[in-house]
Design an enzyme around this catalytic site. Structure first.
Site, PDB file in Angstrom:
ATOM      1  N   ASP A  68     -51.069  30.310 -74.497  1.00 40.61           N
ATOM      2  CA  ASP A  68     -51.217  30.292 -73.051  1.00 40.61           C
ATOM      3  C   ASP A  68     -52.549  29.652 -72.665  1.00 40.61           C
ATOM      4  OD1 ASP A  68     -50.847  30.913 -70.276  1.00 40.61           O
ATOM      5  OD2 ASP A  68     -49.440  32.453 -70.891  1.00 40.61           O
ATOM      6  N   HIS A  89     -53.568  15.085 -78.437  1.00 45.07           N
ATOM      7  CA  HIS A  89     -52.568  14.671 -79.427  1.00 45.07           C
ATOM      8  C   HIS A  89     -51.472  15.722 -79.463  1.00 45.07           C
ATOM      9  CE1 HIS A  89     -55.000  11.426 -81.041  1.00 45.07           C
ATOM     10  NE2 HIS A  89     -56.016  12.243 -81.162  1.00 45.07           N
TER      11      HIS A  89
END
Ligand SMILES: *[C@@H]1O[C@H](CO)[C@@H](O)[C@H](O)[C@H]1NC(C)=O
Ligand SMILES: *[C@@H]1O[C@H](CO)[C@@H](O)[C@H](O)[C@H]1NC(C)=O
Ligand SMILES: *[C@@H]1O[C@H](CO)[C@@H](O)[C@H](O)[C@H]1NC(C)=O
Length: 452
Positions: free
Chosen positions: A201, A276
């Protein structure tokens, strides 16, 4: 004696609202040094009945030591495993809750201390109702640094209505579950830097109200990603900078999330981001579907600068690297996206999509010229041209295959030596030059957590 967690004094005095500082890095943090505080008083929790046996609840000892040193001094938790069984507060409560103080510092002097929440005991049963690990409320001139927060049953660190504080050299490692936020802050004049978050989260997230916050050198290592929000009614956020944010296999590199609501977000800089393997990259979503729509035309976003983003996203045709969906009832103004070069890891095309989003500079990507600021529909543009210069370095410590689960104990990490490619720590790690010959990994282990 190797102290692992030192809780410097709580001098109880009324919280001051500070003026915004020109350079936040110079003005945050505690007002007096640890040697100065040590010369006033030392309250070692083992003198108040705490036992390093990993089983006896130290809450009374910790509170007694705090009270005894509350006029000035240092509370020392010597090296060892301690159990904390009594939380405080509403709902699931907090394991450690520090409020209404100034000149406070909480750190591990060896950089090896940790709060181990054993959240998997809750998560294994599908429960998110456990306590948060650490919460500060109305604290001023304080620091939290050089330890790890691991496997919280709920949020790891929340800072509510604080000012002139800094948080640095921290590793946060939570379970693979929503609702286990890394750092949430709604405060004024704060500097959060050199922090790593692994969870599912929030990485480092700013909520309303917040003013003058600098967040830099952040490593979101398989998390939800950094964000602002969710924003509701009467949102009041200004002067927020995120700089040097590395995001790996997260939901997004940065998200501003709301659905309806009112108020403003102004003067935000999102600078030097590398990503990425993330789902979204820049994701402004004022129709966020995970949130029930609130009353109001939408939160007005103004003067948001997105600069120097490089790297790759997971699938640019499924989720393009620029999504700026502004509220039709409060179109965004002054959005600027410059030096933005991201490319897809899957396939050979990606989209940029904007809705009701305006710029004052040359309209790049899908932004429109700011002269009329009328609502317009989402207009995705697809490109098959990889932008030049999108290649970006990776961190050596990226999680290779999986995040931490929810069924087994999560190991305590060591603090990394860098949180962004090529960028050194602002402050050297505690204990870096005085590490004991055989360092002990120590923790506060809440083995039995009581709901308050
Ligand atoms: C906290 O620091 C600020 C500067 O950042 C200063 O103006 C303020 O007086 C300090 N607060 C206290 C209680 O000393
Ligand atoms: C852009 O970000 C990279 C890191 O990704 C950094 O090395 C470079 O100095 C930044 N460029 C500018 C102009 O700040
Ligand atoms: C990030 O992932 C790497 C690789 O598994 C791990 O070594 C590192 O400790 C992780 N960081 C945190 C804070 O968990």
């Amino acid at each position: 004696m190797i102290p692992i967690l030192k809780l410097a004094p709580l001098l109880f005095s009324s919280a001051l609202v500070t003026a915004q500082s020109a350079d936040i890095r110079e003005t945050v943090g505690p007002l007096s040094s640890i040697p100065d505080k040590t010369s006033v008083k030392v309250c070692d929790i083992t003198d108040y009945g705490a036992q390093a046996d990993g089983a006896t609840d130290i809450s009374s000892a910790l509170n007694d030591a705090f009270t005894d040193c509350s006029a000035g001094g240092v509370v020392v938790v010597p090296s060892g495993d301690y159990a904390l069984a009594t939380g405080t507060g509403t709902d699931g409560g907090n394991m450690i809750f520090v409020e209404h103080g100034t000149d406070f510092e909480m750190f591990s002097s060896t950089g090896k201390g940790a709060m181990q929440g054993n959240g998997y005991v809750f998560h294994n049963e599908g429960s998110l109702d456990g306590p948060r690990l650490l919460r500060t409320y109305e604290m001023t001139n304080f620091s939290i640094h050089d330890f790890a927060l691991v496997d919280s049953p709920a949020f790891h660190l929340s800072m509510d209505t604080c000012s002139s504080g800094d948080v640095y050299n921290m590793a946060i490692r939570g379970g693979d579950l929503g609702g286990l936020d890394g750092i949430d802050v709604w405060s004024t004049d704060m500097w959060i830097h050199d922090v790593m978050v692994t969870d599912k989260d929030e990485c480092v997230t700013v909520k309303s109200p917040s003013h003058n916050i600098l967040v830099e050198n952040i490593y979101c290592n398989w998390s939800g990603g950094c964000a602002m929000g969710s924003l509701g009614e009467d949102t009041d956020i200004s002067d927020i900078t995120y700089k040097n944010v590395y995001t790996w296999t997260s939901n997004q590199m940065y998200m501003i999330k709301s659905n309806g609501g009112s108020g403003t977000v102004a003067n935000v800089v999102l600078e030097n981001f590398i990503g990425h393997g993330n789902a979204y990259s820049l994701d402004i979503d004022q129709y966020w579907s995970s949130m029930d729509p609130l009353d109001g035309v939408g939160v007005q976003l103004n003067n948001i600068k997105v600069m120097n983003w490089t790297g790759t996203e997971a699938d640019g045709l499924e989720r393009g690297p620029i999504k700026v969906m502004c509220a039709d009832g409060a179109p965004c103004t002054g959005i600027e996206i410059t030096d933005f070069a991201m490319w897809t890891e899957t396939g050979d095309s990606q989209w940029y999509s904007c809705q009701s989003a305006y710029t004052d500079s040359t309209p790049e990507f899908c932004l429109r010229d700011g002269s009329d600021a009328m609502a317009y529909e989402a207009t995705p543009t697809t490109t098959t041209l990889a932008p030049t210069g999108h290649e970006a370095p990776k961190m050596p410590d990226d999680l290779a295959t999986h995040s931490w689960g929810t069924t087994a104990s999560i190991p305590i990490p060591t603090l990394p030596a860098s949180y962004f490619p090529g960028v050194a720590l602002y402050s050297s790690l505690a204990g870096a030059f005085s590490a004991p010959a055989s360092p002990l990994i120590s923790s506060i282990s809440p083995v039995q957590l009581c709901k308050a």
